[in-house]
Enzyme design. Structure first.
Site, PDB file in Angstrom:
ATOM      1  N   LYS A 121       1.515  -0.978  -0.090  1.00 44.29           N
ATOM      2  CA  LYS A 121      -0.077   0.115  -0.167  1.00 44.29           C
ATOM      3  C   LYS A 121       0.980   0.989  -0.024  1.00 44.29           C
ATOM      4  O   LYS A 121       0.697   2.362  -0.346  1.00 44.29           O
ATOM      5  CB  LYS A 121      -1.258  -0.139   1.134  1.00 44.29           C
ATOM      6  CG  LYS A 121      -2.209   1.562   1.145  1.00 44.29           C
ATOM      7  CD  LYS A 121      -3.125   1.250   2.005  1.00 44.29           C
ATOM      8  CE  LYS A 121      -1.851   1.571   3.678  1.00 44.29           C
ATOM      9  NZ  LYS A 121      -2.906   2.114   4.340  1.00 44.29           N
ATOM     10  N   ASP A 140      -6.746   1.347   1.247  1.00 46.86           N
ATOM     11  CA  ASP A 140      -7.389   1.750   2.925  1.00 46.86           C
ATOM     12  C   ASP A 140      -8.025   1.381   3.139  1.00 46.86           C
ATOM     13  O   ASP A 140      -8.855   1.017   2.510  1.00 46.86           O
ATOM     14  CB  ASP A 140      -6.403   3.781   2.944  1.00 46.86           C
ATOM     15  CG  ASP A 140      -7.630   4.606   2.506  1.00 46.86           C
ATOM     16  OD1 ASP A 140      -9.035   3.792   1.701  1.00 46.86           O
ATOM     17  OD2 ASP A 140      -7.498   5.999   3.051  1.00 46.86           O
TER      18      ASP A 140
END
Length: 222
Positions: A121, A140
């Protein structure tokens, strides 16, 4: 409407709703974005942005971060939470950047992912926003929640959700797609009591009418 048709229409609508959608972490270079993204774990971008001006004024290079005093760094980033672990991650990642990449943040998924404390991420955030490379989709908490509500995936694991989204969203939209969902999640599709009555993509969301009927969404007059 098929899932692909829904995604295609969302790509048409979101730019009109959020024409200025962008990464809300403040940064001026790839190193600053990498550090800010590490700090953003379990913390709001707003709080991170309160901490980073002094931080980036004090430490201006990977070498300076790598050689920083752990106690001093911990004190500076304390408001972001989990400051001891974040200090270790920042110093270790900075040291690896100095040792293996001549002090420059690498611009590939493989190299970024190999840095201590840097997961997929974080690597996606840096690649997409600092290097303008669409190598993946940032997933997220907001992207995870909205992907489920929009019925774009049945997965719960962020990396599996990312793989599903990468099959549905054209590559040129991968970076901005996460910004659209994050902005919508922060401004309309809240975790608790989403504002379905005023939602700009209500007509494209399979969950909206259900949420209004069952009381999951906030009442129109709230």
């Amino acid at each position: 409407m098929t899932i692909r048709e829904r995604v295609a229409q969302l790509i048409q609508v979101f730019p009109e709703v959020y024409p200025g959608a962008h990464c809300e972490l403040d940064f001026k270079n790839p190193l600053q974005l990498l550090i800010a993204t590490i700090l953003s774990a379990q913390c709001t971008d707003k709080r991170v942005n309160m901490v980073t001006p002094k931080l980036f004024d004090r430490y201006r290079s990977a070498k300076e971060f790598a050689q920083s005093s752990p106690d001093e760094l911990e004190e500076m980033i304390k408001p972001t939470g989990f400051f001891r672990n974040k200090t270790k991650s920042i110093r270790a990642a900075a040291a690896a950047i100095v040792e293996k990449h001549r002090g420059k943040v690498p611009d590939t998924m493989e190299a970024l992912n190999a840095l201590p404390g840097v997961g997929r991420k974080t690597a996606n955030v840096v690649l997409g926003n600092a290097f303008h490379k669409d190598e993946g989709i940032v997933v997220d908490t907001h992207v995870l929640r909205l992907s489920e509500r929009l019925r774009l995936t049945k997965e719960k694991d962020p990396e599996k959700v990312e793989q599903d989204l990468m099959k549905l969203v054209p590559r040129k939209h991968w970076t901005i797609w996460s910004h659209w969902l994050i902005w919508h999640g922060r401004r309309r599709c809240f975790a608790r009591k989403p504002d379905c009555a005023n939602c700009e993509v209500f007509h494209l969301c399979p969950s909206g009418r259900v949420f209004l009927r069952t009381g999951v969404a906030r009442k129109p007059d709230e």
